[in-house]
Design an enzyme around this catalytic site. Sequence first.
Site, PDB file in Angstrom:
ATOM      1  N   HIS A  72       0.847  -1.128   0.067  1.00 18.23           N
ATOM      2  CA  HIS A  72      -0.021   0.006  -0.025  1.00 18.23           C
ATOM      3  C   HIS A  72       0.830   1.310   0.133  1.00 18.23           C
ATOM      4  CE1 HIS A  72      -4.222  -1.437   1.381  1.00 18.23           C
ATOM      5  NE2 HIS A  72      -3.631  -2.347   0.440  1.00 18.23           N
ATOM      6  N   TYR A 201      -9.361   5.873   7.500  1.00 17.48           N
ATOM      7  CA  TYR A 201      -9.361   6.278   8.629  1.00 17.48           C
ATOM      8  C   TYR A 201     -10.541   7.149   8.862  1.00 17.48           C
ATOM      9  CZ  TYR A 201      -5.142   3.635  10.021  1.00 17.48           C
ATOM     10  OH  TYR A 201      -3.980   2.550  10.265  1.00 17.48           O
ATOM     11  N   PRO A 293      -4.214   0.753  18.570  1.00 17.34           N
ATOM     12  CA  PRO A 293      -3.917   0.322  17.308  1.00 17.34           C
ATOM     13  C   PRO A 293      -4.148   1.335  16.208  1.00 17.34           C
ATOM     14  CG  PRO A 293      -5.816  -0.666  18.225  1.00 17.34           C
ATOM     15  CD  PRO A 293      -5.152   0.038  19.235  1.00 17.34           C
ATOM     16  N   LYS A 297       1.285   0.188  15.187  1.00 18.82           N
ATOM     17  CA  LYS A 297       2.502   0.302  15.475  1.00 18.82           C
ATOM     18  C   LYS A 297       2.716  -0.840  16.447  1.00 18.82           C
ATOM     19  CE  LYS A 297       3.753   3.446  13.113  1.00 18.82           C
ATOM     20  NZ  LYS A 297       4.178   2.671  11.877  1.00 18.82           N
ATOM     21  N   TYR A 385       4.096   6.760   9.882  1.00 16.21           N
ATOM     22  CA  TYR A 385       2.972   5.472   9.670  1.00 16.21           C
ATOM     23  C   TYR A 385       4.004   4.268   8.835  1.00 16.21           C
ATOM     24  CZ  TYR A 385      -1.356   3.118   8.246  1.00 16.21           C
ATOM     25  OH  TYR A 385      -2.245   1.825   8.381  1.00 16.21           O
TER      26      TYR A 385
HETATM   27  P1  FAS Z   1       1.529 -11.066  22.114  1.00 16.40           P
HETATM   28  O1  FAS Z   1       0.747 -10.788  23.183  1.00 16.40           O
HETATM   29  O2  FAS Z   1       1.105 -11.155  20.693  1.00 16.40           O
HETATM   30  O3  FAS Z   1       2.259 -12.432  22.282  1.00 16.40           O
HETATM   31  C1  FAS Z   1       2.930 -12.831  23.585  1.00 16.40           C
HETATM   32  C2  FAS Z   1       2.525 -14.367  23.809  1.00 16.40           C
HETATM   33  O4  FAS Z   1       2.937 -14.780  25.236  1.00 16.40           O
HETATM   34  C3  FAS Z   1       1.297 -15.073  23.573  1.00 16.40           C
HETATM   35  O5  FAS Z   1       1.351 -16.263  22.757  1.00 16.40           O
HETATM   36  C4  FAS Z   1       0.995 -15.388  25.086  1.00 16.40           C
HETATM   37  O6  FAS Z   1       0.100 -16.770  25.276  1.00 16.40           O
HETATM   38  C5  FAS Z   1       2.189 -15.627  25.805  1.00 16.40           C
HETATM   39  N1  FAS Z   1       2.294 -15.871  27.082  1.00 16.40           N
HETATM   40  C6  FAS Z   1       1.588 -14.706  27.976  1.00 16.40           C
HETATM   41  N2  FAS Z   1       1.746 -15.148  29.339  1.00 16.40           N
HETATM   42  C7  FAS Z   1       2.589 -16.127  29.236  1.00 16.40           C
HETATM   43  C8  FAS Z   1       3.285 -16.863  30.396  1.00 16.40           C
HETATM   44  N3  FAS Z   1       2.988 -16.273  31.670  1.00 16.40           N
HETATM   45  N4  FAS Z   1       4.059 -17.911  29.982  1.00 16.40           N
HETATM   46  C9  FAS Z   1       4.237 -18.344  28.908  1.00 16.40           C
HETATM   47  N5  FAS Z   1       3.513 -17.560  27.928  1.00 16.40           N
HETATM   48  C10 FAS Z   1       2.802 -16.420  28.091  1.00 16.40           C
HETATM   49  N6  FAS Z   1      -1.208  -4.105  16.870  1.00 16.40           N
HETATM   50  C11 FAS Z   1      -1.676  -3.513  15.497  1.00 16.40           C
HETATM   51  O7  FAS Z   1      -0.536  -2.975  14.867  1.00 16.40           O
HETATM   52  N7  FAS Z   1      -2.852  -3.482  14.987  1.00 16.40           N
HETATM   53  C12 FAS Z   1      -3.932  -4.169  15.542  1.00 16.40           C
HETATM   54  O8  FAS Z   1      -4.945  -3.691  15.018  1.00 16.40           O
HETATM   55  C13 FAS Z   1      -3.786  -4.462  16.783  1.00 16.40           C
HETATM   56  N8  FAS Z   1      -5.037  -5.159  17.362  1.00 16.40           N
HETATM   57  C14 FAS Z   1      -4.711  -5.896  18.623  1.00 16.40           C
HETATM   58  C15 FAS Z   1      -5.699  -6.259  19.152  1.00 16.40           C
HETATM   59  C16 FAS Z   1      -5.697  -7.071  20.573  1.00 16.40           C
HETATM   60  C17 FAS Z   1      -7.054  -7.561  21.243  1.00 16.40           C
HETATM   61  C18 FAS Z   1      -4.475  -6.942  21.048  1.00 16.40           C
HETATM   62  C19 FAS Z   1      -4.188  -7.497  22.613  1.00 16.40           C
HETATM   63  C20 FAS Z   1      -3.514  -6.276  20.546  1.00 16.40           C
HETATM   64  C21 FAS Z   1      -3.803  -5.810  19.037  1.00 16.40           C
HETATM   65  N9  FAS Z   1      -2.247  -5.223  18.443  1.00 16.40           N
HETATM   66  C22 FAS Z   1      -2.414  -4.586  17.420  1.00 16.40           C
HETATM   67  C23 FAS Z   1      -1.167  -5.212  19.091  1.00 16.40           C
HETATM   68  C24 FAS Z   1      -0.549  -6.564  18.984  1.00 16.40           C
HETATM   69  O9  FAS Z   1      -0.400  -6.979  17.420  1.00 16.40           O
HETATM   70  C25 FAS Z   1       0.679  -6.696  19.420  1.00 16.40           C
HETATM   71  O10 FAS Z   1       1.554  -5.691  19.236  1.00 16.40           O
HETATM   72  C26 FAS Z   1       1.607  -7.975  18.999  1.00 16.40           C
HETATM   73  O11 FAS Z   1       0.776  -9.041  19.314  1.00 16.40           O
HETATM   74  C27 FAS Z   1       2.959  -7.920  20.123  1.00 16.40           C
HETATM   75  O12 FAS Z   1       3.371  -9.035  20.039  1.00 16.40           O
HETATM   76  P2  FAS Z   1       3.998 -10.026  21.391  1.00 16.40           P
HETATM   77  O13 FAS Z   1       4.811  -8.627  21.953  1.00 16.40           O
HETATM   78  O14 FAS Z   1       4.703 -10.948  20.587  1.00 16.40           O
HETATM   79  O15 FAS Z   1       2.808 -10.110  22.330  1.00 16.40           O
HETATM   80  C1  PHB Z   2      -6.103  -3.848  10.945  1.00 14.23           C
HETATM   81  O1  PHB Z   2      -6.086  -4.211   9.652  1.00 14.23           O
HETATM   82  O2  PHB Z   2      -6.380  -4.734  11.926  1.00 14.23           O
HETATM   83  C2  PHB Z   2      -5.396  -2.510  11.411  1.00 14.23           C
HETATM   84  C3  PHB Z   2      -5.108  -1.773  10.276  1.00 14.23           C
HETATM   85  C4  PHB Z   2      -4.274  -0.722  10.668  1.00 14.23           C
HETATM   86  C5  PHB Z   2      -4.596  -0.032  12.114  1.00 14.23           C
HETATM   87  C6  PHB Z   2      -5.232  -0.986  13.019  1.00 14.23           C
HETATM   88  C7  PHB Z   2      -5.687  -2.320  12.608  1.00 14.23           C
HETATM   89  O3  PHB Z   2      -4.092   0.978  12.389  1.00 14.23           O
END
Ligand code: FAS
Ligand code: PHB
Length: 390
Positions: A72, A201, A293, A297, A385
Amino acid sequence: MRTQVVIIGSGPAGLLLGQLLHTYGVDNIIVERKDRDYILGRIRAGVLEQGTVRLLEDVGAAARLHREGLIHDGIELLFDGVRHRIDMKEATGGKTVTVYGQTEVTHDLMDARVAAGRQTIYNADQVTPLDFDGPSPRVTYVKDGVTHEIACDYIAGCDGFHGVSRQSVPAAALKEFERVYPFGWLGVLSETPPVSPELIYARHARGFALCSMRSLTRSRYYVQCSLEDHVDNWSDDQFWDELRRRLDPEAAEALVTGPSIEKSIAPLRSFVAEPMRFGRLFLAGDAAHIVPPTGAKGLNLAASDVHYLAEALREAYTDKSSAGVDAYSARALARVWKAERFSWWMTSMLHRFDDTDEFSSRIQIAELNYLVSSRAATTSLSENYVGLPY
Ligand code: FAS
Ligand code: PHB
């Protein structure tokens, strides 16, 4: 058991760190509390910075991304019923983002780890990082009722916001910064063609909306909702009607709706824990920081954290130098705070805040009008971005 680095968490941060360390010849084991399918069932991020793509290429996990990911060049900002395109590629001298779901990134990294013959222990309970303030850290966990211990040189806490690693640090050693937003995002995934070729957005009096995608046949949509809301309050039709209300007439008309294959509400917060290193325990990704989100980032910050951490650990083993590990926290936090600022700014500009006055609402509109009419402002949004340099 013994290894050089124990990684707690098999999300994007843990998996990418594991592969980077593997390419550097550093032995590592991932200990994860859930199983593979549970992790792959989480629907999260969708936009990758070029730096993240490069790291996935470096570890040989970008082949499918290059086949299926969507490049994109820009995004659209919708306010006062008019869409304005931000040409990020033009503004940044050629930089772009790749639309490719976090689920797919995680899947590709898991496959790369299996191909590399590296060990991941799933369904590990009571994972506990120990003795990381001394020269012989270790991690214990319980699996099938048996307690195991892994001796190591370093521990990487990649276990997300609710993980055990940050909780294991003495409270006095941590300083936490937080802003909780008074709303959430209700997200829907659907097997429908995206409403527009690029992300939209939208700032609307009823609340923020985002039109995103996972492919040319799979769309991801969000509407701002109350923190008191619950996903059961929203039928698919109610979601589609509310999304249409927040779009311009052309997009509302073009919107192809269908059954939701995933529907969930995510809370929004800004959070940073400082520092990101405690002796031989390092925090990376959501274990150390959370961004709303809006700026796409979260996943990308996890990638830059583990880039810095993998470089530091390679230096420790290869050059017998502690310079990298000593500099890790400050180096990672410098980039984290810039992404926190950008994510806070995008969120503040685009969302409805019920506790503010008309003045704040006019400022939001002024900010957006300035943004779409100033090359400097467009360049600033674009360079953040697509991703600031590492
Ligand atoms: P993660 O949370 O992905 O991974 C952590 C891992 O550690 C998991 O597999 C978990 O099971 C494990 N874990 C936890 N506790 C543990 C323990 N005690 N022992 C062993 N393992 C354990 N980012 C965006 O850029 N755009 C989005 O739209 C977006 N939407 C999101 C929606 C939600 C609901 C959430 C929670 C996050 C969202 N994020 C988004 C952010 C997300 O993408 C995170 O930045 C990304 O998952 C970060 O990755 P990790 O740091 O690996 O953490
Ligand atoms: C998504 O595709 O999930 C998404 C994309 C851009 C954002 C947040 C979420 O800023």
